[in-house]
Enzyme design. Structure first.
Site, PDB file in Angstrom:
ATOM      1  N   GLY A   1       1.167  -1.440   0.055  1.00  0.00           N
ATOM      2  CA  GLY A   1       0.159   0.102  -0.014  1.00  0.00           C
ATOM      3  C   GLY A   1       1.035   1.329  -0.213  1.00  0.00           C
ATOM      4  O   GLY A   1       1.875   1.073   0.376  1.00  0.00           O
TER       5      GLY A   1
ATOM      6  N   CYS B   1       5.707  -6.374   1.647  1.00  0.00           N
ATOM      7  CA  CYS B   1       5.553  -4.569   1.548  1.00  0.00           C
ATOM      8  C   CYS B   1       4.753  -4.093   2.554  1.00  0.00           C
ATOM      9  O   CYS B   1       5.086  -4.076   4.253  1.00  0.00           O
ATOM     10  CB  CYS B   1       5.017  -3.805   0.300  1.00  0.00           C
ATOM     11  SG  CYS B   1       6.123  -2.226   0.125  1.00  0.00           S
ATOM     12  N   TYR B   2       4.018  -2.851   2.832  1.00  0.00           N
ATOM     13  CA  TYR B   2       3.476  -1.658   3.843  1.00  0.00           C
ATOM     14  C   TYR B   2       2.580  -3.471   4.367  1.00  0.00           C
ATOM     15  O   TYR B   2       2.785  -2.627   5.877  1.00  0.00           O
ATOM     16  CB  TYR B   2       1.624  -1.483   3.173  1.00  0.00           C
ATOM     17  CG  TYR B   2       1.413  -1.000   3.550  1.00  0.00           C
ATOM     18  CD1 TYR B   2       1.769   0.459   4.349  1.00  0.00           C
ATOM     19  CD2 TYR B   2       0.183  -1.444   4.684  1.00  0.00           C
ATOM     20  CE1 TYR B   2       1.062   0.803   5.142  1.00  0.00           C
ATOM     21  CE2 TYR B   2      -0.783  -0.680   5.475  1.00  0.00           C
ATOM     22  CZ  TYR B   2      -0.134   0.292   6.215  1.00  0.00           C
ATOM     23  OH  TYR B   2      -1.106   1.540   7.005  1.00  0.00           O
TER      24      TYR B   2
ATOM     25  N   HIS C   1       7.793  -7.801  -3.805  1.00  0.00           N
ATOM     26  CA  HIS C   1       6.447  -7.522  -4.193  1.00  0.00           C
ATOM     27  C   HIS C   1       6.553  -9.367  -4.821  1.00  0.00           C
ATOM     28  O   HIS C   1       7.286  -9.864  -5.692  1.00  0.00           O
ATOM     29  CB  HIS C   1       6.338  -7.037  -4.581  1.00  0.00           C
ATOM     30  CG  HIS C   1       5.616  -5.193  -4.622  1.00  0.00           C
ATOM     31  ND1 HIS C   1       4.596  -5.773  -3.813  1.00  0.00           N
ATOM     32  CD2 HIS C   1       6.256  -4.753  -4.424  1.00  0.00           C
ATOM     33  CE1 HIS C   1       4.165  -4.281  -3.046  1.00  0.00           C
ATOM     34  NE2 HIS C   1       6.108  -4.048  -3.156  1.00  0.00           N
TER      35      HIS C   1
ATOM     36  N   GLU D   1       4.490 -10.816  -5.704  1.00  0.00           N
ATOM     37  CA  GLU D   1       3.155 -11.596  -7.186  1.00  0.00           C
ATOM     38  C   GLU D   1       3.903 -10.729  -8.279  1.00  0.00           C
ATOM     39  O   GLU D   1       3.402 -11.123  -9.581  1.00  0.00           O
ATOM     40  CB  GLU D   1       2.650 -10.841  -6.236  1.00  0.00           C
ATOM     41  CG  GLU D   1       2.642  -9.224  -6.380  1.00  0.00           C
ATOM     42  CD  GLU D   1       2.480  -8.726  -4.876  1.00  0.00           C
ATOM     43  OE1 GLU D   1       3.953  -8.975  -4.577  1.00  0.00           O
ATOM     44  OE2 GLU D   1       2.550  -7.313  -5.253  1.00  0.00           O
TER      45      GLU D   1
ATOM     46  N   ASP E   1     -17.650 -14.032 -22.066  1.00  0.00           N
ATOM     47  CA  ASP E   1     -18.283 -13.930 -20.108  1.00  0.00           C
ATOM     48  C   ASP E   1     -19.663 -14.038 -20.614  1.00  0.00           C
ATOM     49  O   ASP E   1     -19.832 -15.174 -19.944  1.00  0.00           O
ATOM     50  CB  ASP E   1     -18.077 -12.132 -19.358  1.00  0.00           C
ATOM     51  CG  ASP E   1     -16.441 -12.393 -20.050  1.00  0.00           C
ATOM     52  OD1 ASP E   1     -15.767 -13.155 -19.906  1.00  0.00           O
ATOM     53  OD2 ASP E   1     -16.324 -11.135 -19.497  1.00  0.00           O
TER      54      ASP E   1
ATOM     55  N   LYS F   1     -10.434 -13.597 -16.004  1.00  0.00           N
ATOM     56  CA  LYS F   1     -10.600 -14.195 -17.420  1.00  0.00           C
ATOM     57  C   LYS F   1     -10.526 -15.618 -17.757  1.00  0.00           C
ATOM     58  O   LYS F   1     -10.853 -17.181 -18.367  1.00  0.00           O
ATOM     59  CB  LYS F   1      -9.919 -13.308 -18.158  1.00  0.00           C
ATOM     60  CG  LYS F   1     -10.595 -13.570 -19.720  1.00  0.00           C
ATOM     61  CD  LYS F   1     -11.621 -12.963 -20.125  1.00  0.00           C
ATOM     62  CE  LYS F   1     -12.676 -12.368 -21.234  1.00  0.00           C
ATOM     63  NZ  LYS F   1     -13.515 -11.338 -21.772  1.00  0.00           N
TER      64      LYS F   1
END
Ligand code: XMP
Length: 512
Positions: A54, A81-82, A171, A173, A229, A368
């Site tokens: 964040g 992180c944060y 991070h 990710e 979708d 997706k």
């Protein structure tokens, strides 16, 4: 019991990626705002909690915080992180701004890991991670120790194994962290002892059961566009409630070659009421002599709503309106009440036009590629499940200037050849979007013994991850050559083929 991970959102820019990576480990997760109450967290029943990054400082007044009760739930926590700083600060450590002795770290940073710790099991001792922080953990809380360090950061990762609390200053990710996916996987499998049991088969069963319960004996209406979708949404609802679902598929005449029939064939025999409205003539009338792209789009949108309203009136009162909203739409609209507002936009304002008791969005927690996997699981044809994005106004915005039936037919043929040749060359899956455009250019050519004065087709192929920016695809010349040869030979009225070598920006993907 289903394995679930709760991702508490502290406003980080990569939160969606954290959820993606967790789902890639076949562990179900949801992102919730940091203000989520302890009772809501308990009701969700997470097997683990991840605190995201964040933009704030944990010591700033009013900084986002988690309910302190989360530390007493007995579930493992990973702070990123944060989130890592929050863990340290709230459990008795100290977090301070970067000063002269400690540099801020941004970007790729070589980091050394304690590979005997389960978080880094199987990793090399040193690799690059993605750092983005201006604060430091100056003192670790009692029970914690450092398990990774970089040149500027002695506590690049911390842990209290007893309580299974872990924090990483970087991070994991993002792809720039070389072993980021492996670190998250280790957290889930080695530390939280999860098994990766979340499958689309399981989702299909649960989602259908929930829909049955919610819809009861009510009736559902779905606007089916033929896109991925709404098609998957229709197949799932058909399985859940059968003929209490009605799908209205408005064929505006601007679809690609055979597309309308393919959509119809995919839904025939699924038990739902499939209503195809062939409205080509009235759409063409609406677009007669209309030149400007925005005017075309507006007229098509309005006409779509008119046709849809007429059909829904014929069906009588329906209780639910179904929409194919997916997780990125929900996340991007802020996870709060805004999600509902955005979802209306998916079908061009339909809920204002017709009166429904409620909206159902059975795909609202799927990404997706998960929607595509669910489509395959439900037995939809690959041509429908893996289709590239296609704009709502369809080929009408790929015929430059005024639209006529004859121009649409010309474009449909050229577009089908381009797509067929690209797929034959094995480039379909790696090219994000590719299509033909009928330009308003006429030029001189020579065909046989005669002079021609015919139309030019432009080919567009792009590579992109998010469609916000795109690069023109470097297609092999021999493929382009085959496409060009076939188009001028097989499509009447075309004597020239152009390839668009403009990226976005400054161009857009579509021409209009
Ligand atoms: P642009 O042309 O804006 O396109 O660079 C980006 C992506 O959006 C698609 N697109 C649309 N999709 N309705 C849609 O559902 C539309 O009106 C529309 N216009 C563009 C385009 O095909 C590309 O994937």
């Amino acid at each position: 019991m289903e394995e679930k991970v709760l991702i508490l959102d502290f406003g980080g820019q990569y939160d969606q990626l954290i959820a993606r990576r967790v789902r890639e480990c076949r562990v179900y997760c949801e992102i919730r705002p940091w203000q989520t109450s302890l009772s809501e967290i308990k009701a969700f029943g997470p097997a683990a909690i991840i605190f995201t990054g964040g933009p704030h400082s944990v010591y700033a007044p009013g900084a986002p915080d988690a309910d302190p009760g989360v530390f007493r739930l007995g579930v493992p926590i990973l702070g990123i992180c944060y989130g890592c700083q929050l863990l340290a600060a709230r459990l008795g450590g100290e977090v301070i701004p970067a000063g002269e002795d400690r540099a801020r770290e941004y970007g790729r940073t070589e980091t050394t890991f304690s590979t005997d710790d389960p978080l880094f099991r199987g990793l090399p001792e040193q690799s690059a991670v993605w750092m983005s922080h201006g604060d430091f953990i100056a003192r670790l809380p009692a029970g914690f120790r450092s398990i990774a360090r970089s040149a500027g950061c002695p506590s690049a990762a911390i842990c209290d194994e007893k309580r299974r609390f872990y924090g990483v200053q970087f991070h994991p990710e993002v792809r720039h962290t070389e072993y980021g996916a492996a670190i998250l996987r280790n957290f889930l499998y080695e530390i939280c002892d999860l098994h990766g049991t979340w499958t689309m088969g399981g989702y299909r069963e649960r989602a259908a059961a929930e829909l049955r319960e919610k819809i009861g004996s009510g009736r559902v209406l779905l606007a089916l566009s033929g896109g991925v979708d709404s098609s998957v949404c229709a197949a799932l609802l058909a399985e859940a409630v059968g003929d209490r679902l009605s799908c209205v598929f408005v064929d505006h005449g601007f679809l690609r070659k055979n597309e309308g029939d393919e959509v119809e064939a995919a839904f025939a025999g699924r038990g739902a009421n499939f209503i195809r409205v062939n409205a080509e003539e009235r759409f063409l009338r609406k677009l007669m002599r209309v030149q400007q792209p925005e005017a075309k789009r507006k007229r098509i949108g309005e006409e779509f709503i008119r046709v849809f309203e007429e059909e829904s009136r014929k069906l009588g009162r329906m209780d639910f309106l179904a929409q194919g909203t997916i997780y990125p739409d929900v996340i991007e609209s802020g996870l709060g009440s805004a999600a509902v507002i955005k979802s209306h936009h998916n079908v061009g304002g339909l809920p204002d036009a017709v009166d429904f008791r409620e909206i159902v969005e059975p795909l609202r927690l799927l990404f997706k590629d998960e929607v595509r996997a669910l489509g395959r699981e439900l037995g939809l044809p690959e041509s429908l499940v893996s289709r590239q994005p296609f704009p709502g106004p369809g080929l009408a915005i790929r015929v430059i200037g005024p639209v006529t039936k004859e121009k649409l037919d010309t474009l449909r043929e050229a577009d089908a050849i381009f797509r067929e040749e690209l797929e034959k060359a094995g480039l379909g899956a790696s090219t994000a979007q590719y299509f033909a455009v009928l330009t308003n250019l006429r030029s001189v050519g020579v065909m046989g013994d005669g002079r021609s004065y015919d139309r030019a087709i432009a080919l567009r192929a792009v590579e992109t991850e998010d469609f916000m920016t795109a690069d023109w695809a470097r297609l092999p010349f021999d493929v382009l050559d085959r496409v060009s040869g076939r188009i001028v030979n097989e499509v009447k009225g075309v004597n020239r083929v152009l390839y668009d070598i403009t990226s976005k920006p400054p161009a857009t993907v579509e021409f209009e």
